[in-house]
Motif scaffolding. Structure first.
Motif, PDB file in Angstrom:
ATOM      1  N   LYS A  52       0.841  -1.191   0.000  1.00  0.00           N
ATOM      2  CA  LYS A  52       0.000   0.000   0.000  1.00  0.00           C
ATOM      3  C   LYS A  52       0.878   1.244   0.000  1.00  0.00           C
ATOM      4  CE  LYS A  52      -4.169  -1.888   2.078  1.00  0.00           C
ATOM      5  NZ  LYS A  52      -5.208  -1.688   3.106  1.00  0.00           N
ATOM      6  N   VAL A  53       0.752   2.000  -1.067  1.00  0.00           N
ATOM      7  CA  VAL A  53       1.566   3.193  -1.231  1.00  0.00           C
ATOM      8  C   VAL A  53       1.057   4.280  -0.286  1.00  0.00           C
ATOM      9  CG1 VAL A  53       2.383   4.935  -2.843  1.00  0.00           C
ATOM     10  CG2 VAL A  53       1.978   2.582  -3.625  1.00  0.00           C
ATOM     11  N   LYS A  54       1.963   4.853   0.490  1.00  0.00           N
ATOM     12  CA  LYS A  54       1.579   5.904   1.424  1.00  0.00           C
ATOM     13  C   LYS A  54       1.216   7.171   0.656  1.00  0.00           C
ATOM     14  CE  LYS A  54       3.047   8.088   5.733  1.00  0.00           C
ATOM     15  NZ  LYS A  54       4.143   8.233   6.723  1.00  0.00           N
ATOM     16  N   VAL A  55       0.117   7.779   1.083  1.00  0.00           N
ATOM     17  CA  VAL A  55      -0.333   9.004   0.427  1.00  0.00           C
ATOM     18  C   VAL A  55       0.580  10.159   0.810  1.00  0.00           C
ATOM     19  CG1 VAL A  55      -2.219  10.657   0.211  1.00  0.00           C
ATOM     20  CG2 VAL A  55      -2.726   8.213   0.406  1.00  0.00           C
ATOM     21  N   LYS A  56       1.157  10.805  -0.194  1.00  0.00           N
ATOM     22  CA  LYS A  56       2.047  11.942   0.043  1.00  0.00           C
ATOM     23  C   LYS A  56       1.427  13.192  -0.575  1.00  0.00           C
ATOM     24  CE  LYS A  56       6.283   9.134   0.037  1.00  0.00           C
ATOM     25  NZ  LYS A  56       7.597   8.912  -0.603  1.00  0.00           N
ATOM     26  N   LEU A  57       1.252  14.200   0.263  1.00  0.00           N
ATOM     27  CA  LEU A  57       0.635  15.433  -0.210  1.00  0.00           C
ATOM     28  C   LEU A  57       1.656  16.451  -0.685  1.00  0.00           C
ATOM     29  CD1 LEU A  57      -2.234  15.914   2.395  1.00  0.00           C
ATOM     30  CD2 LEU A  57      -2.287  14.755   0.181  1.00  0.00           C
ATOM     31  N   ALA A  58       2.936  16.080  -0.636  1.00  0.00           N
ATOM     32  CA  ALA A  58       3.969  16.972  -1.148  1.00  0.00           C
ATOM     33  C   ALA A  58       4.083  16.792  -2.660  1.00  0.00           C
ATOM     34  CB  ALA A  58       5.299  16.674  -0.471  1.00  0.00           C
ATOM     35  N   GLY A  59       4.763  17.715  -3.308  1.00  0.00           N
ATOM     36  CA  GLY A  59       5.003  17.601  -4.741  1.00  0.00           C
ATOM     37  C   GLY A  59       3.769  17.881  -5.570  1.00  0.00           C
ATOM     38  N   PRO A  60       3.620  17.182  -6.722  1.00  0.00           N
ATOM     39  CA  PRO A  60       2.523  17.479  -7.649  1.00  0.00           C
ATOM     40  C   PRO A  60       1.137  17.384  -7.023  1.00  0.00           C
ATOM     41  CG  PRO A  60       4.153  16.056  -8.690  1.00  0.00           C
ATOM     42  CD  PRO A  60       4.545  16.163  -7.249  1.00  0.00           C
ATOM     43  N   ILE A  61       0.902  16.370  -6.171  1.00  0.00           N
ATOM     44  CA  ILE A  61      -0.420  16.218  -5.561  1.00  0.00           C
ATOM     45  C   ILE A  61      -0.750  17.429  -4.693  1.00  0.00           C
ATOM     46  CG2 ILE A  61      -1.801  14.850  -3.954  1.00  0.00           C
ATOM     47  CD1 ILE A  61      -0.365  12.368  -4.953  1.00  0.00           C
ATOM     48  N   GLY A  62       0.240  17.901  -3.947  1.00  0.00           N
ATOM     49  CA  GLY A  62       0.034  19.066  -3.084  1.00  0.00           C
ATOM     50  C   GLY A  62      -0.297  20.317  -3.873  1.00  0.00           C
ATOM     51  N   TRP A  63       0.472  20.579  -4.939  1.00  0.00           N
ATOM     52  CA  TRP A  63       0.198  21.755  -5.775  1.00  0.00           C
ATOM     53  C   TRP A  63      -1.182  21.657  -6.420  1.00  0.00           C
ATOM     54  CZ3 TRP A  63       2.892  25.725  -4.726  1.00  0.00           C
ATOM     55  CH2 TRP A  63       4.264  25.636  -4.444  1.00  0.00           C
ATOM     56  N   PHE A  64      -1.511  20.457  -6.886  1.00  0.00           N
ATOM     57  CA  PHE A  64      -2.809  20.238  -7.525  1.00  0.00           C
ATOM     58  C   PHE A  64      -3.956  20.520  -6.546  1.00  0.00           C
ATOM     59  CE2 PHE A  64      -6.404  17.315  -8.019  1.00  0.00           C
ATOM     60  CZ  PHE A  64      -6.876  17.704  -9.258  1.00  0.00           C
ATOM     61  N   LEU A  65      -3.852  19.987  -5.326  1.00  0.00           N
ATOM     62  CA  LEU A  65      -4.927  20.166  -4.347  1.00  0.00           C
ATOM     63  C   LEU A  65      -5.057  21.629  -3.908  1.00  0.00           C
ATOM     64  CD1 LEU A  65      -4.482  16.930  -2.184  1.00  0.00           C
ATOM     65  CD2 LEU A  65      -6.306  17.431  -3.828  1.00  0.00           C
ATOM     66  N   LEU A  66      -3.942  22.322  -3.760  1.00  0.00           N
ATOM     67  CA  LEU A  66      -4.001  23.751  -3.421  1.00  0.00           C
ATOM     68  C   LEU A  66      -4.710  24.541  -4.515  1.00  0.00           C
ATOM     69  CD1 LEU A  66      -0.476  24.472  -1.864  1.00  0.00           C
ATOM     70  CD2 LEU A  66      -2.699  24.632  -0.707  1.00  0.00           C
ATOM     71  N   SER A  67      -4.383  24.212  -5.759  1.00  0.00           N
ATOM     72  CA  SER A  67      -5.032  24.881  -6.884  1.00  0.00           C
ATOM     73  C   SER A  67      -6.525  24.575  -6.900  1.00  0.00           C
ATOM     74  CB  SER A  67      -4.390  24.421  -8.200  1.00  0.00           C
ATOM     75  OG  SER A  67      -5.089  24.942  -9.314  1.00  0.00           O
ATOM     76  N   ALA A  68      -6.871  23.310  -6.639  1.00  0.00           N
ATOM     77  CA  ALA A  68      -8.281  22.912  -6.640  1.00  0.00           C
ATOM     78  C   ALA A  68      -9.063  23.623  -5.538  1.00  0.00           C
ATOM     79  CB  ALA A  68      -8.391  21.391  -6.471  1.00  0.00           C
ATOM     80  N   ILE A  69      -8.440  23.795  -4.370  1.00  0.00           N
ATOM     81  CA  ILE A  69      -9.092  24.506  -3.264  1.00  0.00           C
ATOM     82  C   ILE A  69      -9.404  25.942  -3.667  1.00  0.00           C
ATOM     83  CG2 ILE A  69      -8.712  25.477  -0.954  1.00  0.00           C
ATOM     84  CD1 ILE A  69      -7.135  22.905  -0.306  1.00  0.00           C
ATOM     85  N   LEU A  70      -8.412  26.630  -4.223  1.00  0.00           N
ATOM     86  CA  LEU A  70      -8.607  28.027  -4.608  1.00  0.00           C
ATOM     87  C   LEU A  70      -9.617  28.168  -5.749  1.00  0.00           C
ATOM     88  CD1 LEU A  70      -4.972  29.325  -4.249  1.00  0.00           C
ATOM     89  CD2 LEU A  70      -6.980  30.334  -3.168  1.00  0.00           C
ATOM     90  N   LEU A  71      -9.608  27.206  -6.671  1.00  0.00           N
ATOM     91  CA  LEU A  71     -10.578  27.254  -7.766  1.00  0.00           C
ATOM     92  C   LEU A  71     -11.997  27.151  -7.230  1.00  0.00           C
ATOM     93  CD1 LEU A  71     -11.249  27.325 -10.771  1.00  0.00           C
ATOM     94  CD2 LEU A  71     -11.032  24.826 -10.794  1.00  0.00           C
TER      95      LEU A  71
END
Length: 389
Positions: free
Chosen positions: A197-216
């Motif tokens: 089971k791959v540990k979920v990492k919010l750093a890197g691309p996933i983090g930038w993507f989620l920040l953008s999605a929040i602001l959108l």
């Protein structure tokens, strides 16, 4: 993963399409007209913004709790059925004309169960599609169809019978949602104990993507919370406002049809950047051009980018970034942080500004969208592979 024959997969996709239809038909009633419904019950703009924020805020916790259950047990279609059934029962509370805190409790309980549905629906659909994920847009377009039909129908119904007709329409749609999800097979995702089971990492691309999605989604606050009210105060009727919403959804459906080719040709990153940038311009049109049929129509046509292309690209991004053991978690994170955190903050903040200066709330929304576009730039530029349908 789901292992079904081509025929059974096609049948399952039809039922999934029906689920999308009713799920987004409910949104077509609740999102544009809930503000009008609350206003008819005597709530002011600040109270309406706070109540609508609950719809978004419950997405912060609820989808993640349901995703943990889904990933631990492999139950996905079962959770959709539980969410639809319990959501229908708790929606009955809308028929009682309670005060502000009654509606706070009512919305919180009902949306907790309702939020069990969408993330699991997305995962089941993509897993059923298997090596043809480009067909997602076709299945998802049934949701857009449900939205557009009910936006128009509810607008005319409210114009004829008044906002108190909304609970009756919503209840009928919940019954349809329950009927559509009951035939879904209880195919559980079976993972070997040896499967890492791959540990979920919010750093890197996933983090930038989620920040953008929040602001959108923060930028969409005035649209989801006050669009119909804004048009009503500008001199348009509820039915006319519903037609403008429908225009945006028609553009969205067309974009869902075009999205597979666009994603295959240009990739996720450039399309997200352009789409979110268009969103910023769209909100400025709403701020200063609401009285012009041309600018209002153009702003609604840009919904093809604001939601259609952004959503198609985002779902593919999440599906790529999370392995099979974490896909419910990935979809839940996307839903809870963007539509949950972003939607709640945006609706609440824009509600505060709207009560003082409605046009300024759209300018604030444009600022959120512009920053969201910039946050897409660090994403990898990988393209989505398309297979023959």
């Amino acid at each position: 993963m789901f292992k079904t024959s081509p025929m059974s997969a096609e049948v399952q996709l039809r039922w999934l399409g029906a689920c999308y239809f009713f799920f987004f038909a409910i949104l077509g009633v609740m999102v544009p007209y809930l503000g009008v419904f609350f206003e008819s019950r005597g709530f002011n703009a600040t109270e309406i913004g706070s109540l609508l924020a609950i719809l978004m805020a419950t997405r912060i916790i609820a989808p993640n709790l349901w995703a943990i259950v889904a990933d631990k047990t492999g139950m996905r279609s079962e959770l959709i059925k539980i969410g639809a059934g319990a959501g229908a029962l708790t929606y009955l509370s809308f028929f009682h004309p309670g005060a502000f805190w009654y509606m706070v409790v009512s919305l919180t309980v009902y949306t907790f169960f309702w939020n069990a549905i969408l993330a699991q629906l997305e995962v089941i659909t993509l897993e059923t599609l298997g090596d043809k994920p480009q067909r997602y847009g076709i299945i998802r377009s049934f949701g857009s169809l449900g939205y557009i039909v009910l936006v128009v129908a509810a607008g005319f119904a409210i114009g004829h019978w008044g906002p108190e007709v909304l609970p009756y329409i919503g209840m009928g749609l919940f019954a349809g949602m329950l009927a559509a999800c009951l035939p879904l097979p209880a195919n559980r995702v079976k993972l070997s104990r040896d499967t890492p089971k791959v540990k979920v990492k919010l750093a890197g691309p996933i983090g930038w993507f989620l920040l953008s999605a929040i602001l959108l989604q923060m930028s969409a606050g005035p649209f989801y919370g006050f669009f119909v009210l804004y048009l009503k105060h500008a001199g348009y009727s509820e039915a006319t406002a519903g037609l403008f919403v429908a225009l945006g959804v028609i553009a969205e459906i067309v974009m869902f049809m075009l999205a597979p080719r666009l994603l295959g040709k240009y990739g996720i990153k450039p399309l997200l950047f352009i789409s979110i940038l268009f969103t910023a311009f769209r909100w400025l049109m709403m701020a200063w051009g609401v009285e012009s049929l041309f600018w209002l129509s153009l702003s609604q046509l840009l919904h093809a980018f604001t939601f259609g292309l952004v959503h198609a690209a985002s779902i593919q991004f999440i599906h790529q970034q999370f392995d099979v053991s974490r896909r419910s978690t990935g979809q839940a994170l996307y839903a809870s942080l963007s539509f949950g955190v972003g939607g709640a903050l945006g609706t609440w903040a824009c509600g505060l500004v709207y009560s003082h200066n409605p046009s300024l709330s759209w300018v604030l929304a444009a600022g959120f969208a512009f920053v969201a576009a910039l946050l897409v730039l660090p994403l990898p530029g990988r393209r989505v592979e398309t297979a023959a349908v």
